[in-house]
Design a protein around this motif. Structure first.
Motif, short mmCIF file in Angstrom:
data_model
loop_
_atom_site.label_atom_id
_atom_site.label_comp_id
_atom_site.label_asym_id
_atom_site.label_seq_id
_atom_site.Cartn_x
_atom_site.Cartn_y
_atom_site.Cartn_z
N LEU A 210 0.82 -1.21 0.00
CA LEU A 210 0.00 0.00 0.00
C LEU A 210 0.85 1.26 0.00
O LEU A 210 1.91 1.30 0.62
CB LEU A 210 -0.88 0.03 1.25
N ILE A 211 0.36 2.28 -0.68
CA ILE A 211 0.89 3.63 -0.56
C ILE A 211 -0.31 4.55 -0.39
O ILE A 211 -1.43 4.21 -0.75
CB ILE A 211 1.73 4.07 -1.78
N GLY A 212 -0.07 5.73 0.18
CA GLY A 212 -1.20 6.62 0.37
C GLY A 212 -0.83 7.93 1.03
O GLY A 212 0.32 8.37 1.02
N TYR A 213 -1.84 8.52 1.63
CA TYR A 213 -1.75 9.84 2.24
C TYR A 213 -2.31 9.75 3.66
O TYR A 213 -3.28 9.04 3.91
CB TYR A 213 -2.58 10.83 1.42
N SER A 214 -1.69 10.47 4.57
CA SER A 214 -2.17 10.51 5.95
C SER A 214 -2.03 11.92 6.47
O SER A 214 -1.12 12.64 6.06
CB SER A 214 -1.34 9.55 6.81
N ASP B 92 -18.61 22.39 17.32
CA ASP B 92 -17.70 22.78 16.24
C ASP B 92 -16.25 22.51 16.63
O ASP B 92 -15.86 22.68 17.79
CB ASP B 92 -17.87 24.27 15.91
N TYR B 93 -15.48 22.11 15.64
CA TYR B 93 -14.05 21.86 15.82
C TYR B 93 -13.30 22.88 14.97
O TYR B 93 -13.51 22.96 13.76
CB TYR B 93 -13.71 20.44 15.37
N GLU B 94 -12.45 23.69 15.60
CA GLU B 94 -11.66 24.70 14.89
C GLU B 94 -10.23 24.19 14.73
O GLU B 94 -9.51 24.01 15.72
CB GLU B 94 -11.69 26.03 15.64
N ARG B 95 -9.84 23.96 13.51
CA ARG B 95 -8.51 23.42 13.19
C ARG B 95 -7.45 24.51 13.34
O ARG B 95 -7.63 25.64 12.89
CB ARG B 95 -8.52 22.92 11.75
N GLU B 96 -6.34 24.18 13.99
CA GLU B 96 -5.24 25.12 14.16
C GLU B 96 -4.02 24.73 13.33
O GLU B 96 -3.39 25.57 12.71
CB GLU B 96 -4.86 25.22 15.64
N HIS B 97 -3.66 23.44 13.35
CA HIS B 97 -2.48 22.97 12.60
C HIS B 97 -2.82 21.69 11.85
O HIS B 97 -3.60 20.87 12.33
CB HIS B 97 -1.31 22.68 13.54
N THR B 98 -2.19 21.53 10.68
CA THR B 98 -2.37 20.31 9.88
C THR B 98 -1.00 19.74 9.56
O THR B 98 -0.08 20.47 9.17
CB THR B 98 -3.11 20.64 8.57
N TYR B 99 -0.87 18.42 9.70
CA TYR B 99 0.38 17.72 9.40
C TYR B 99 0.09 16.67 8.33
O TYR B 99 -0.75 15.79 8.54
CB TYR B 99 0.94 17.05 10.66
N ASN B 100 0.74 16.78 7.18
CA ASN B 100 0.52 15.87 6.05
C ASN B 100 1.69 14.92 5.91
O ASN B 100 2.84 15.31 6.11
CB ASN B 100 0.36 16.67 4.76
N HIS B 101 1.40 13.66 5.53
CA HIS B 101 2.44 12.64 5.43
C HIS B 101 2.21 11.72 4.24
O HIS B 101 1.06 11.45 3.88
CB HIS B 101 2.46 11.74 6.67
N PHE B 102 3.30 11.21 3.70
CA PHE B 102 3.25 10.08 2.76
C PHE B 102 3.06 8.83 3.61
O PHE B 102 3.72 8.66 4.63
CB PHE B 102 4.55 10.01 1.95
#
Length: 191
Positions: free
Chosen positions: A115-119, A143-153
């Motif tokens: 498998l490969i993908g995005y997380s 409600d959920y207010e997003r502050e930071h996002t972390y993207n990964h392979f």
């Protein structure tokens, strides 16, 4: 040592050649049309050691057609569906993983799926004093207010077995999620 390796390889070749099961028969993927559900842990990081800061229970769906496998698993913020109304803001997070792969039929009842993908993971605040109503289930949510996002392979391996022709039970282990799934093969179910 070289002689032992050659003898071991020859014995292994004879054993595989005489096995009644057809190994790596990709014709098994011609009857592959599955849909299923996933449940497990999503949001951890594996970089030599396990970081469970954003890990939590997630649920999702999976599907495969002609051996091409896709899945999705998502973790809601912990306090999003809390029925308590308060002025408190909760530190929360979300996590999701989307993977794609191809089933390699080792035997007619055993598949291995690279498998490969995005997380990704997000951090933020769930607002205890904001209320929304989900129209479909009539449940309240915050409600959920997003502050930071972390993207990964994301990368990993899946393993599935077929105890019955139309049922698959499997597990997936990737660099950001570990979960199990159960799927029904719709093509085999009709026969």
């Amino acid at each position: 040592m070289k002689k032992k390796s050659i003898i071991l390889f020859a014995l292994l070749a004879f054993a595989v050649g005489s096995a009644k099961a057809q190994l790596f028969d990709f014709r098994n993927n011609l009857t592959d049309f599955t849909v299923g559900v996933n449940a497990g842990v999503v949001g951890y990081h594996f970089n030599g050691s396990i970081d469970k800061t954003y890990a939590g229970f997630g649920a999702g769906i999976s599907a495969s057609i002609l051996g091409v496998y896709l899945d999705f698993i998502y973790q809601n913020p912990e306090h999003r569906w809390d029925r308590t109304i308060t002025f408190e803001e909760y530190d929360d997070h979300t996590a999701l993983s989307i993977n794609m792969g191809y089933k390699i039929p080792v035997t007619s009842w055993l598949n291995i799926t690279p498998l490969i993908g995005y997380s990704n993971e997000t951090t933020g605040k769930t607002l205890g004093n904001s209320i929304g109503v989900d129209a479909e289930s009539s449940s309240i949510y915050h409600d959920y207010e997003r502050e930071h996002t972390y993207n990964h392979f994301n990368y990993g391996l899946g393993l599935s077995v077929k105890p019955i022709r139309w049922l698959e039970i499997g597990g997936v282990c990737t660099s950001h999620a570990v979960y199990g799934n159960i799927s029904v093969n719709l093509f085999e179910l009709q026969e």
